[in-house]
Enzyme design. Structure first.
Site, PDB file in Angstrom:
ATOM      1  N   ASP A  35      54.388 -64.089 150.804  1.00  0.00           N
ATOM      2  CA  ASP A  35      53.830 -62.911 151.474  1.00  0.00           C
ATOM      3  C   ASP A  35      54.030 -62.968 152.988  1.00  0.00           C
ATOM      4  OD1 ASP A  35      53.099 -62.278 148.980  1.00  0.00           O
ATOM      5  OD2 ASP A  35      50.922 -62.315 149.327  1.00  0.00           O
ATOM      6  N   TYR A  38      57.269 -61.567 154.093  1.00  0.00           N
ATOM      7  CA  TYR A  38      57.278 -60.107 153.973  1.00  0.00           C
ATOM      8  C   TYR A  38      56.494 -59.484 155.135  1.00  0.00           C
ATOM      9  CZ  TYR A  38      56.407 -55.478 152.003  1.00  0.00           C
ATOM     10  OH  TYR A  38      56.333 -54.126 151.811  1.00  0.00           O
ATOM     11  N   ASP A  39      55.336 -60.048 155.413  1.00  0.00           N
ATOM     12  CA  ASP A  39      54.501 -59.520 156.500  1.00  0.00           C
ATOM     13  C   ASP A  39      55.245 -59.587 157.837  1.00  0.00           C
ATOM     14  OD1 ASP A  39      52.579 -59.178 154.609  1.00  0.00           O
ATOM     15  OD2 ASP A  39      51.392 -60.942 155.177  1.00  0.00           O
ATOM     16  N   GLU A 118      57.221 -46.647 123.193  1.00  0.00           N
ATOM     17  CA  GLU A 118      56.597 -47.125 124.440  1.00  0.00           C
ATOM     18  C   GLU A 118      55.092 -47.143 124.254  1.00  0.00           C
ATOM     19  OE1 GLU A 118      57.624 -43.887 127.007  1.00  0.00           O
ATOM     20  OE2 GLU A 118      59.733 -44.107 126.492  1.00  0.00           O
ATOM     21  N   LYS A 120      51.386 -46.021 125.012  1.00  0.00           N
ATOM     22  CA  LYS A 120      50.824 -44.803 125.599  1.00  0.00           C
ATOM     23  C   LYS A 120      49.808 -45.238 126.648  1.00  0.00           C
ATOM     24  CE  LYS A 120      49.113 -40.232 124.582  1.00  0.00           C
ATOM     25  NZ  LYS A 120      48.077 -40.159 125.598  1.00  0.00           N
ATOM     26  N   ASP A 122      47.116 -45.309 129.581  1.00  0.00           N
ATOM     27  CA  ASP A 122      45.896 -44.543 129.768  1.00  0.00           C
ATOM     28  C   ASP A 122      45.624 -44.388 131.260  1.00  0.00           C
ATOM     29  OD1 ASP A 122      43.833 -43.141 128.790  1.00  0.00           O
ATOM     30  OD2 ASP A 122      42.700 -44.850 128.010  1.00  0.00           O
ATOM     31  N   GLU A 178      53.257 -42.333 134.388  1.00  0.00           N
ATOM     32  CA  GLU A 178      51.809 -42.473 134.372  1.00  0.00           C
ATOM     33  C   GLU A 178      51.382 -43.427 135.488  1.00  0.00           C
ATOM     34  OE1 GLU A 178      50.503 -40.645 131.928  1.00  0.00           O
ATOM     35  OE2 GLU A 178      48.484 -41.403 131.503  1.00  0.00           O
ATOM     36  N   TYR A 230      58.206 -42.570 132.490  1.00  0.00           N
ATOM     37  CA  TYR A 230      58.571 -42.444 131.087  1.00  0.00           C
ATOM     38  C   TYR A 230      59.417 -41.218 130.751  1.00  0.00           C
ATOM     39  CZ  TYR A 230      54.168 -39.792 131.243  1.00  0.00           C
ATOM     40  OH  TYR A 230      53.165 -38.938 131.590  1.00  0.00           O
ATOM     41  N   LYS A 319      47.997 -43.027 117.868  1.00  0.00           N
ATOM     42  CA  LYS A 319      46.841 -43.525 118.611  1.00  0.00           C
ATOM     43  C   LYS A 319      46.205 -44.741 117.939  1.00  0.00           C
ATOM     44  CE  LYS A 319      45.140 -41.206 121.684  1.00  0.00           C
ATOM     45  NZ  LYS A 319      44.739 -39.867 121.995  1.00  0.00           N
ATOM     46  N   CYS A 413      12.649 -69.946 123.993  1.00  0.00           N
ATOM     47  CA  CYS A 413      13.772 -69.735 123.080  1.00  0.00           C
ATOM     48  C   CYS A 413      13.271 -69.026 121.821  1.00  0.00           C
ATOM     49  CB  CYS A 413      14.392 -71.080 122.720  1.00  0.00           C
ATOM     50  SG  CYS A 413      15.630 -70.942 121.424  1.00  0.00           S
ATOM     51  N   CYS A 416      13.766 -71.864 118.842  1.00  0.00           N
ATOM     52  CA  CYS A 416      13.043 -73.139 118.752  1.00  0.00           C
ATOM     53  C   CYS A 416      11.809 -73.182 119.649  1.00  0.00           C
ATOM     54  CB  CYS A 416      13.971 -74.310 119.080  1.00  0.00           C
ATOM     55  SG  CYS A 416      14.387 -74.421 120.831  1.00  0.00           S
ATOM     56  N   CYS A 431      18.415 -72.046 126.744  1.00  0.00           N
ATOM     57  CA  CYS A 431      17.351 -72.712 126.001  1.00  0.00           C
ATOM     58  C   CYS A 431      17.453 -74.184 126.330  1.00  0.00           C
ATOM     59  CB  CYS A 431      17.557 -72.477 124.509  1.00  0.00           C
ATOM     60  SG  CYS A 431      16.784 -73.727 123.479  1.00  0.00           S
ATOM     61  N   CYS A 437      17.348 -77.540 118.991  1.00  0.00           N
ATOM     62  CA  CYS A 437      17.320 -76.106 118.683  1.00  0.00           C
ATOM     63  C   CYS A 437      18.289 -75.797 117.537  1.00  0.00           C
ATOM     64  CB  CYS A 437      17.706 -75.311 119.927  1.00  0.00           C
ATOM     65  SG  CYS A 437      17.826 -73.543 119.631  1.00  0.00           S
TER      66      CYS A 437
HETATM   67  S1  IVH Z   1      55.818 -38.635 127.278  1.00  0.00           S
HETATM   68  C1  IVH Z   1      57.012 -34.663 126.293  1.00  0.00           C
HETATM   69  N1  IVH Z   1      55.261 -41.188 127.314  1.00  0.00           N
HETATM   70  O1  IVH Z   1      50.218 -38.846 127.459  1.00  0.00           O
HETATM   71  C2  IVH Z   1      56.599 -35.984 126.640  1.00  0.00           C
HETATM   72  N2  IVH Z   1      53.538 -39.641 127.824  1.00  0.00           N
HETATM   73  O2  IVH Z   1      49.357 -36.753 125.615  1.00  0.00           O
HETATM   74  C3  IVH Z   1      55.348 -36.030 127.433  1.00  0.00           C
HETATM   75  N3  IVH Z   1      51.405 -40.679 128.397  1.00  0.00           N
HETATM   76  O3  IVH Z   1      50.523 -36.175 129.676  1.00  0.00           O
HETATM   77  C4  IVH Z   1      54.919 -37.292 127.909  1.00  0.00           C
HETATM   78  N4  IVH Z   1      52.074 -42.759 128.181  1.00  0.00           N
HETATM   79  O4  IVH Z   1      50.164 -38.510 130.663  1.00  0.00           O
HETATM   80  C5  IVH Z   1      54.797 -39.937 127.484  1.00  0.00           C
HETATM   81  N5  IVH Z   1      54.909 -43.484 127.345  1.00  0.00           N
HETATM   82  C6  IVH Z   1      54.451 -42.239 127.519  1.00  0.00           C
HETATM   83  C7  IVH Z   1      53.118 -41.971 127.894  1.00  0.00           C
HETATM   84  C8  IVH Z   1      52.703 -40.654 128.030  1.00  0.00           C
HETATM   85  C9  IVH Z   1      51.055 -41.965 128.492  1.00  0.00           C
HETATM   86  C10 IVH Z   1      50.500 -39.529 128.636  1.00  0.00           C
HETATM   87  C11 IVH Z   1      51.039 -38.514 129.577  1.00  0.00           C
HETATM   88  C12 IVH Z   1      50.976 -37.200 128.868  1.00  0.00           C
HETATM   89  C13 IVH Z   1      50.014 -37.491 127.773  1.00  0.00           C
HETATM   90  C14 IVH Z   1      50.323 -36.628 126.588  1.00  0.00           C
END
Ligand code: IVH
Length: 676
Positions: A35, A38-39, A118, A120, A122, A178, A230, A319, A413, A416, A431, A437
């Site tokens: 680091d 880089y700094d 991939e 999904k 969050d 995302e 993505y 999901k 406890c 015991c 405890c 115990c």
């Molecule tokens: S593809 C047409 N890939 O899920 C394709 N979405 O329920 C649209 N999301 O709004 C998105 N991981 O925010 C895609 N690997 C992934 C994703 C992803 C998370 C989210 C994204 C989208 C929502 C759709």
């Protein structure tokens, strides 16, 4: 005043170098320099720009947090709508999707469609617009057709390049992905916020979305955000490959961060296998995901399939079962663990969460319980992530009934009756009954027979509790005196189960020193430490006799652990149990002491591990190298002696080859170790 050409050149070089290191650190997760280096580069650039402000450009690495706060968000129109995804919650629903794809494409039923798979993520969907390789706009998804302009905020995210790397990118390129907050950053941020008396962030997803909607980019910059891309939106003045997976690869070449878990899988079986594998890995990923996404990989197929309303027909989100649910607290009881820790546990109205019905959730300790202000009668959010014990996340205060009951910490406890004590500065109350115990005794036994310790099959919690309650089994050695008649006379124990149990008790005697040590349940001695001790000493008796100093020579063993080990073996009672176990016929292979850090066969050798090794975790590989005296570091440099690589090895392997460093694939690595 004209700026000398030499200064311009220097500024350009510094920017190039900083961008390179930025990419190494934030995108590839593989820093090349410390680091401080880089700094230093960053400071040099700042100094030059300060002296020559006319040289400042928006894509300079110094300008990430440069923008002024905005008074309101502008609106951005998504010329190509940002779509959402259909969900599949079951295998049947996934099959329906696959069938629809095949029917629509009018291809043979057995043809094996390739899907780009991939996780999904969050977090929050974001669109990044690059023109001539420069980031010109960042936007939220909004309602899919109109989002908010958050350019000033996305610029602060280190994983978002301000300019694309390399060449060959279209003149206009909209990249979508995302933004998320990694779990470690989330925890760290909250710890610091609470220490300062600020409010904690509710969960990583809200944290990511909320961070992007700050008017002042300095606030966003202070949040640990990351981004995986993505897909693409508008593409103009250039061409991209004709497979989704290949598009992600070129985006990666241009400096964008893509999820390393992405794969191309074939057919429904490939999808299911991927779903299962990511599900298993989920808790180790370091960021929240709520399922996986499959996208038909071929873009010509995607075009043929098209869209229905707001979702493509060529993609689906598979999901995971919901990990958070609401329920009510019926009662709070206190459980006593192996080390005497007295833990408040919420008894809940049963609720289906994370794929199972949950009726108990931990509240961790009294401080946590008080911080969350959990009362009996409250409606709470329960979280069950992977195999982790379900926990109470927070109370929905708005739903608190008029009459709730507060929870008081017990002074004695619950099992015991011994005093419960809490040491200054520790969160946990314990405890003081020790092995007097019954709860601590039962937990110690459960640990001893657990799969990663002595692995006694067929000896479940209920049975152990029964044996402890009858005072027939007080310690692990007593297990080895159980007779067939005694077992058969127990509740719910048939002849067959009794025989099976006796056989697995007998089998457990043939073990390893590491398992035996781990099974003893010495405080602070987990699996890895037990393995280190076993390798270092090779035999049990020198461990039992070792001084604290000698113990501290073992990797992983610091002063606290050394004291714990010493006092465990100083306890006459523990020595008696160990002797009784040995007398009952325990045996393991003894090895020569491997004087780890001082003169092992690999002493002085530096290793780097990269990619996924099959059947062995990184930690295990590291333990084995260290056990032979070697050192494992994170990045490849001239000082590296060997790079061990598995599947999907990336830039570290390339660098090793460039620097002419010896590389070992998994087979070669195994052989290498056994040759030592
Ligand atoms: S593809 C047409 N890939 O899920 C394709 N979405 O329920 C649209 N999301 O709004 C998105 N991981 O925010 C895609 N690997 C992934 C994703 C992803 C998370 C989210 C994204 C989208 C929502 C759709």
């Amino acid at each position: 005043m004209a700026v000398p050409a030499s200064v311009k050149k220097k500024v350009q070089n510094l920017r190039r170098e900083i961008r390179y290191h930025n990419h190494r650190y934030h995108v590839l997760d593989d820093p090349e320099v410390p680091d401080a280096e880089y700094d230093r580069l960053m400071r040099d650039l700042q100094d030059l720009e300060k002296a020559h402000p006319s040289l400042i450009t928006p894509d300079s690495p110094t300008q990430r947090v440069g923008a002024q706060p905005v008074s309101a968000f502008g609106t951005v129109e998504h010329k190509l709508p940002m779509l959402s995804l259909d969900n599949a919650f079951t295998e049947d629903e996934l099959n329906d999707f696959h069938r629809r794809v095949i029917d629509r494409l009018d291809i043979a039923v057995d043809s094996q469609i390739e899907y780009a798979a991939e996780p999904k993520l969050d977090g929050a969907a974001v669109s990044l617009l690059y023109e001539k390789g420069q980031l010109v706009r960042g936007a939220t998804r909004g309602d899919g057709t109109k989002g908010e302009d958050i350019t000033h905020n996305v610029r602060t995210i280190p994983a978002v390049p301000l300019s694309l790397m390399g060449k060959g990118f279209p003149r206009v390129l909209e990249i979508r992905g995302e933004v998320f907050m990694p779990l470690a950053g989330f925890e760290r941020f909250n710890t610091e916020a609470l220490a300062k008396g600020d409010k904690a962030l509710v969960n990583p997803r809200n944290a990511a979305a909320g961070s992007l909607r700050q008017l002042d980019p300095r606030l966003t910059a202070a949040r640990p955000l990351d981004m995986y891309v993505y897909s693409v939106g508008i593409v103009d003045g250039g061409k991209l490959p004709d497979r989704h997976s290949e598009i992600l690869s070129v985006l990666e070449d241009w400096g964008m961060k893509v999820c390393p878990e992405r794969r191309v899988v074939t057919g429904i079986d490939g999808c299911l296998e991927y779903y299962r594998r990511i599900g298993e890995k989920r808790s180790a990923l370091g960021y929240d995901i709520d399922g996986v996404v499959y996208k038909v990989d071929r873009l010509d197929y995607q075009r043929d399939l098209g869209f229905v309303s707001r979702a493509p027909r060529w993609a689906i989100a598979h999901k995971f079962p919901a990990q958070e649910e609401l329920t009510t607290v019926r009662d709070v009881e206190f459980q006593v663990g192996r080390t005497g820790a007295v833990t408040p546990v919420a008894r809940l109205e049963p609720v289906f969460v994370g794929g199972v019905t949950v009726s108990n959730a931990t509240l961790h300790n009294m401080d946590e319980l008080n911080r969350k202000d959990v009362r009996i009668g409250d409606t709470v959010v329960i979280r069950r992530a992977g195999d982790v014990i379900p926990e109470v996340v927070r109370v929905i205060k708005e739903r608190r009934p008029k009459r709730t009951r507060k929870v008081k910490a017990p002074a004695h406890c619950p099992v015991c009756g011994s005093d419960v004590v809490r040491i200054e500065g520790e969160a946990v109350a314990r405890c003081s009954g020790g092995l007097f115990c019954a709860a601590q005794r039962a937990e110690a036994l459960k640990h001893f027979v657990s799969r990663r310790a002595l692995d006694v099959d067929g000896l479940g919690s209920k049975l152990i509790e029964q044996l402890v309650a009858l005072e027939r089994v007080k310690n692990p050695a007593d297990l080895y005196t159980l007779t067939r008649e005694e077992l058969i006379s127990l509740e719910r124990m048939g002849e067959k189960s009794a025989d099976n149990l006796l056989a697995s008790i007998e089998r457990s005697k043939q073990t390893t020193l590491a398992r035996f040590l781990f099974g003893l349940g010495i405080r602070e001695v987990g699996e890895a430490t037990a393995a280190s001790l076993a390798t270092y000493f090779g035999k049990l008796s020198p461990i039992m006799e070792a001084s604290e100093e000698e113990l501290q020579a073992v990797p992983d063993v610091g002063p606290v652990v050394a004291t714990r080990i010493r006092s465990f073996f100083d306890e006459a009672h523990n020595r008696e149990i160990i002797q009784a176990l040995l007398d009952s016929g325990f045996s393991w292979e003894e090895t020569e002491p491997a004087a780890i850090s001082t003169n092992g066969p690999l002493t002085g050798k530096v290793f780097v591990l990269t990619g996924t090794l099959e059947g062995i975790t990184r930690d295990e590989a590291k333990d084995r190298i260290q056990a032979l005296g070697g050192k494992v570091t994170g990045s490849v440099s001239k000082k590296t002696d060997y790079v061990v690589y598995g599947e999907k090895a990336g830039s570290k392997l390339a660098k090793a080859q460039k620097l002419d460093i010896a590389t070992l694939d998994q087979n070669e690595f195994e052989k290498f170790l056994s040759d030592q």
